[in-house]
Design an enzyme around this catalytic site. Structure first.
Site, mmCIF file in Angstrom:
data_model
loop_
_atom_site.group_PDB
_atom_site.id
_atom_site.type_symbol
_atom_site.label_atom_id
_atom_site.label_comp_id
_atom_site.label_asym_id
_atom_site.label_seq_id
_atom_site.Cartn_x
_atom_site.Cartn_y
_atom_site.Cartn_z
ATOM 1 N N TYR A 259 14.527 4.186 13.644
ATOM 2 C CA TYR A 259 13.436 5.004 14.188
ATOM 3 C C TYR A 259 12.961 4.558 15.570
ATOM 4 O O TYR A 259 11.896 4.967 16.005
ATOM 5 C CB TYR A 259 12.259 5.082 13.218
ATOM 6 C CG TYR A 259 11.769 3.744 12.686
ATOM 7 C CD1 TYR A 259 11.282 2.762 13.542
ATOM 8 C CD2 TYR A 259 11.776 3.497 11.319
ATOM 9 C CE1 TYR A 259 10.835 1.557 13.051
ATOM 10 C CE2 TYR A 259 11.324 2.288 10.812
ATOM 11 C CZ TYR A 259 10.852 1.318 11.682
ATOM 12 O OH TYR A 259 10.414 0.120 11.188
ATOM 13 N N LYS B 234 6.928 7.839 6.918
ATOM 14 C CA LYS B 234 6.735 6.393 6.993
ATOM 15 C C LYS B 234 7.474 5.803 5.800
ATOM 16 O O LYS B 234 7.035 5.889 4.654
ATOM 17 C CB LYS B 234 5.251 6.027 6.942
ATOM 18 C CG LYS B 234 5.032 4.540 7.178
ATOM 19 C CD LYS B 234 3.577 4.216 7.428
ATOM 20 C CE LYS B 234 3.381 2.782 7.886
ATOM 21 N NZ LYS B 234 3.948 1.787 6.985
ATOM 22 N N CYS C 213 -1.073 6.577 -39.448
ATOM 23 C CA CYS C 213 -2.118 6.538 -40.471
ATOM 24 C C CYS C 213 -1.564 7.272 -41.679
ATOM 25 O O CYS C 213 -1.010 8.354 -41.560
ATOM 26 C CB CYS C 213 -3.372 7.232 -39.947
ATOM 27 S SG CYS C 213 -4.501 7.717 -41.274
ATOM 28 N N GLU D 29 7.249 11.733 11.571
ATOM 29 C CA GLU D 29 8.318 11.051 10.846
ATOM 30 C C GLU D 29 7.808 10.537 9.504
ATOM 31 O O GLU D 29 6.658 10.139 9.402
ATOM 32 C CB GLU D 29 8.807 9.827 11.649
ATOM 33 C CG GLU D 29 9.002 10.103 13.112
ATOM 34 C CD GLU D 29 9.541 8.896 13.879
ATOM 35 O OE1 GLU D 29 9.685 7.813 13.274
ATOM 36 O OE2 GLU D 29 9.809 9.066 15.080
ATOM 37 N N CYS E 66 -10.302 6.935 -40.724
ATOM 38 C CA CYS E 66 -10.495 7.204 -42.156
ATOM 39 C C CYS E 66 -10.305 5.972 -43.031
ATOM 40 O O CYS E 66 -10.547 6.025 -44.242
ATOM 41 C CB CYS E 66 -9.553 8.307 -42.626
ATOM 42 S SG CYS E 66 -7.838 7.766 -42.767
ATOM 43 N N ASP F 132 9.111 3.368 3.129
ATOM 44 C CA ASP F 132 8.529 2.220 2.458
ATOM 45 C C ASP F 132 9.595 1.163 2.177
ATOM 46 O O ASP F 132 10.133 1.067 1.092
ATOM 47 C CB ASP F 132 7.860 2.687 1.159
ATOM 48 C CG ASP F 132 6.767 1.732 0.722
ATOM 49 O OD1 ASP F 132 6.477 0.786 1.485
ATOM 50 O OD2 ASP F 132 6.217 1.926 -0.370
ATOM 51 N N LYS G 197 -1.535 7.532 6.394
ATOM 52 C CA LYS G 197 -1.110 7.072 5.061
ATOM 53 C C LYS G 197 -1.461 8.080 3.970
ATOM 54 O O LYS G 197 -2.484 8.768 4.045
ATOM 55 C CB LYS G 197 -1.804 5.736 4.736
ATOM 56 C CG LYS G 197 -1.530 4.634 5.740
ATOM 57 C CD LYS G 197 -0.130 4.060 5.602
ATOM 58 C CE LYS G 197 -0.044 3.094 4.450
ATOM 59 N NZ LYS G 197 -0.419 1.727 4.777
ATOM 60 N N CYS H 182 -6.682 2.657 -40.486
ATOM 61 C CA CYS H 182 -7.007 3.716 -39.534
ATOM 62 C C CYS H 182 -8.481 3.626 -39.144
ATOM 63 O O CYS H 182 -9.345 3.588 -40.027
ATOM 64 C CB CYS H 182 -6.700 5.081 -40.162
ATOM 65 S SG CYS H 182 -7.272 6.459 -39.157
ATOM 66 N N CYS I 120 -7.597 12.221 -43.538
ATOM 67 C CA CYS I 120 -8.068 11.576 -42.311
ATOM 68 C C CYS I 120 -8.687 12.624 -41.388
ATOM 69 O O CYS I 120 -8.005 13.539 -40.957
ATOM 70 C CB CYS I 120 -6.905 10.876 -41.614
ATOM 71 S SG CYS I 120 -7.353 10.151 -40.034
HETATM 72 S S1 IVH Z 1 7.489 2.763 14.293
HETATM 73 C C1 IVH Z 1 5.500 0.477 17.501
HETATM 74 N N1 IVH Z 1 8.342 4.513 12.514
HETATM 75 O O1 IVH Z 1 5.747 0.785 9.388
HETATM 76 C C2 IVH Z 1 6.060 1.270 16.397
HETATM 77 N N2 IVH Z 1 7.552 2.414 11.747
HETATM 78 O O2 IVH Z 1 3.061 -0.276 10.097
HETATM 79 C C3 IVH Z 1 6.487 0.445 15.262
HETATM 80 N N3 IVH Z 1 7.675 2.118 9.320
HETATM 81 O O3 IVH Z 1 6.680 -2.317 10.637
HETATM 82 C C4 IVH Z 1 7.092 1.083 14.119
HETATM 83 N N4 IVH Z 1 8.560 4.091 8.879
HETATM 84 O O4 IVH Z 1 8.234 -1.230 8.955
HETATM 85 C C5 IVH Z 1 7.823 3.289 12.720
HETATM 86 N N5 IVH Z 1 9.150 6.136 11.072
HETATM 87 C C6 IVH Z 1 8.637 4.919 11.271
HETATM 88 C C7 IVH Z 1 8.379 4.027 10.220
HETATM 89 C C8 IVH Z 1 7.823 2.774 10.494
HETATM 90 C C9 IVH Z 1 8.149 2.950 8.376
HETATM 91 C C10 IVH Z 1 7.103 0.799 9.071
HETATM 92 C C11 IVH Z 1 7.725 -0.312 9.885
HETATM 93 C C12 IVH Z 1 6.606 -0.939 10.636
HETATM 94 C C13 IVH Z 1 5.406 -0.474 9.871
HETATM 95 C C14 IVH Z 1 4.229 -0.371 10.798
#
Ligand code: IVH
Length: 681
Positions: free
Chosen positions: A238, A124, A439, A122, A424, A126, A327, A421, A445
């Site tokens: 999620y 992650k 310049c 999945e 020059c 932000d 990450k 400059c 120059c």
């Molecule tokens: S699962 C026990 N799935 O990442 C599982 N977290 O470092 C808990 N986050 O606090 C989270 N995308 O804010 C999960 N696809 C994803 C995520 C996700 C972002 C964030 C979430 C969590 C943090 C954990």
């Protein structure tokens, strides 16, 4: 009898119910499925109808009515929420090796081979983690993660997020809804919404947000839900937390599919894969597509898919053993601003450049970053000695972000643009209203000279093979070459005497110089490095005039009648050929033997509009002005920008202004659009 107690006619309450259902359906299609069915105006109409009914019969208002997303009163403070099931965090992996270690641990604990295990992979996201509590399908509470055990009650704010259902859908779902269902996910701000919000912040004179995550968190932690409602937030779910009186599927991927059926939004990039290699493939694939996704992600999350296997694996301290976050390399780093240097470009443009203590950002070592111009430095109050954030957005050039003011040394001084400059010593000038300082040394120059010579030799200009950057630097520094024409006076011995140049390379360079003498007028004009004259304009000039001399002698009006040449470009060409030193260099180049075939110019006499001078003004209906200009020129007419006694016709479209007036004053014949079409025929 007051309104609340007033009996609601059955047809009214039926209509209200019907409207709520329709609006909820459209919301779901629009915000969750991304697949709207009706035009926005139609949606607004339904919404207003429901609002009107609810106003007339306040007893119709239900907490899950789509009209109730905004409107709650500001809070004094957020309440506390205890999470029945703690909200955990994730362990991190920063390399393939760490992900493989995770795979081995999981396989070992399950007593399986690693390629027998299914994972979901999945993005992650932000943003910030949020828990949604549904009772009998109705959203009753939303909370932040907080410390994982206690979070803040942000119900009023989360209710304003359009992709969060206030009531879950049952109709399409096979499985009965649990009486209590806690859904978890990430609230985030899409990139486009973030840009637009920052645009608004700047326009209102407020501080822009540093990134979409801060913007999302800041927007959600507003005591006034109306502020949150004005922010472009979205949510992807999620996972689940507390579940009572109900049963969920036995795989994580199936739970997500079920959440989707209940009307919750789930990220479409989530895949189920088998084994760790497939997880790593997913990481690489989405990493490549990252810049094109409409939301920010900072890595991927792998989760063991089978719930029974998750249960076997359990938890360590505050993170599950069945999941890990992989990450992306940090796109941001802190470093020190060591100096602000000045770079001088080919046209004399002065660019301040940040010299940084080398730092790794997103896998690349960064030592320099452009600071654009003086105003930009002043606006951000950057000072030498400051600690700054260096970041790379997507995969592009590194940029200097904000200053860490708390780290500022007491003696850090504001940047002052030098008046002369650094190369020059000529005056640096900055014209009124321009952001860029220049310049004024021109080819005097050495910095500009080097750039001008590199440009002259480049592939699309004179194409002098073997005359690279290092060589040009040496030639200019040793004063063997002052201007492009000096190149043709070089001898093999002189070139061979330079550092790291073999006899053979020297011979090759002289041969390449000899070869470059036979060129085309277009290349030659481009090679001269006239400001505003790129390859295309150079070609147009060559085509239009056929030879160099008529270009040198052309007045501003004639220059402007060349396709693609407007007043600014014409002015730049005109000025260039009025500088004695430029003409000297051209003479020297021609004396050295540079030559080109004369360009065939269509004899203007045979064309029907030959010799006619035409000015276009106002808006035309049948074509744009540049199109009309092209057509007229093809027929031999000269199309210019200003009306004079020499003008034969002024063609006036809609809303023509001062040029039309001038034509009338001078008694120049004015044609309308029909007249133009007539001419073109
Ligand atoms: S699962 C026990 N799935 O990442 C599982 N977290 O470092 C808990 N986050 O606090 C989270 N995308 O804010 C999960 N696809 C994803 C995520 C996700 C972002 C964030 C979430 C969590 C943090 C954990």
């Amino acid at each position: 009898m007051n309104k609340t107690a007033m009996a609601i006619p059955t047809d009214i309450s039926a209509r209200a119910q019907e409207l709520r259902k329709q609006i909820n359906d459209h919301n779901y299609r629009y915000y969750v499925l991304d697949d709207p069915e009706i035009p926005d105006a139609e949606y607004d109409r339904l919404f207003r109808e429901l609002q009107a009914l609810e106003e007339q019969y306040p007893a119709l208002v239900k907490p899950d009515s789509p009209t109730q997303r905004v409107g709650a009163e500001p809070l004094k403070a957020f309440g506390e929420v205890k999470h029945v099931v703690p909200m955990l965090s994730l362990g991190n992996a920063f390399s393939d090796e760490e992900v493989r270690d995770f795979g081995r641990r999981v396989a070992e604990k399950l007593g399986l081979a690693e390629d027998e295990i299914d994972f979901t992979a999945e993005p992650k996201l932000d943003g910030l983690a949020i828990s949604l509590l549904y009772e009998d399908g109705v959203l009753v509470r939303a909370a932040t993660r907080g410390d994982g055990v206690t979070g803040e009650d942000v119900t009023q704010n989360v209710r304003t997020i359009p992709s969060v259902p206030l009531r879950l859908l049952r109709a399409v779902a096979q499985r009965p809804l649990p009486r209590v269902l806690e859904v978890r996910g990430e609230v985030y701000m899409p990139k486009a919404g973030f840009e637009a919000l920052n645009e608004r912040q700047r326009a209102a004179g407020e501080k822009p947000f540093a990134n979409p995550r801060n913007a999302a968190a800041g927007s959600l932690r507003q005591l006034d839900p109306k502020v949150t409602a004005s922010r472009p937030l979205a949510m992807f779910c999620y996972g689940v937390g507390q579940v009572e009186d109900g049963q969920l599927p036995d795989r994580h991927s199936a739970i997500l599919a079920q959440l989707k059926d209940w009307g919750l939004r789930v990220c479409p990039e989530i895949h189920t894969v088998r084994g760790i290699d497939a997880c790593l493939d997913y990481y690489r694939d989405i990493g490549e597509r990252r810049a094109g996704l409409p939301y920010e992600i900072d890595g991927v999350v792998y989760k063991v898919d089978r719930i029974d296997q998750q249960e076997t694996l359990g938890f360590v301290s505050r993170a599950p053993r069945w999941a890990i976050a992989h990450k992306f390399p940090a796109q941001e780093a802190l470093t020190r601003l060591l100096a602000i240097d000045i770079q001088v470009g080919r046209t004399g443009a002065i660019t301040p450049v940040a010299r940084l203590e080398p730092v790794e950002v997103g896998g690349v070592t960064v030592t320099n970053a452009t600071l654009h111009n003086q105003d930009e430095i002043a606006r951000r109050d950057l000072r030498v000695g400051d600690t700054v954030v260096v970041y790379r957005a997507g995969d592009v050039i590194p940029k200097v972000g904000s200053v860490v003011l708390s780290h500022r040394p007491p003696d850090a001084k504001p940047f002052v643009m030098p008046t002369h400059c650094p190369v020059c010593g000529s005056d640096i000038v900055r014209l009124e209203g321009q952001a860029i300082a220049r310049c004024s040394g021109g080819l005097f120059c050495p910095a500009q000279r080097k750039e001008a010579i590199k440009h002259f030799a480049s592939r699309r200009a004179m194409d002098i093979e073997g005359l690279g950057e290092k060589l040009v630097e040496q030639l200019v520094d040793r004063e063997l070459v002052h201007d492009p024409a000096d190149l043709y006076a070089l001898t093999v011995e002189q070139v061979a005497s330079l550092e790291r140049i073999a006899q053979k390379s020297a011979e090759n360079l002289i041969a390449a110089l000899e070869k470059s003498k036979a060129t085309s007028l277009g290349r030659f004009l481009f090679a001269l490095g006239i400001r505003e004259v790129g390859e295309t304009t150079a070609q147009s000039l060559a085509q239009y005039f056929g030879d160099l001399q008529p270009i040198e002698e052309a007045d501003l009006e004639t220059l402007q009648s060349v396709p693609d040449v407007g007043p600014i470009v014409a002015n730049s060409i005109y000025t260039f050929f009025r500088q004695a030193h430029n003409l000297d260099v051209i003479d020297k180049l021609i004396a050295a033997g540079i030559h080109w075939p004369k360009v065939e110019v269509k004899a203007p006499e045979v064309l029907p509009l030959a010799g006619k001078v035409i000015v276009l003004t106002g808006t035309l209906e049948s074509m744009s002005r540049p199109e009309a200009k092209k057509h007229l020129q093809a027929l031999g007419a000269k199309v210019t920008g200003s009306v004079s006694k020499k003008t034969d016709w002024v063609i006036a479209g809609e809303a023509a202004g001062s040029k039309l007036k001038k034509a009338q004053e001078l008694g120049v014949e004015v044609l309308d659009e029909a007249g133009l079409l007539n001419l073109l025929q």
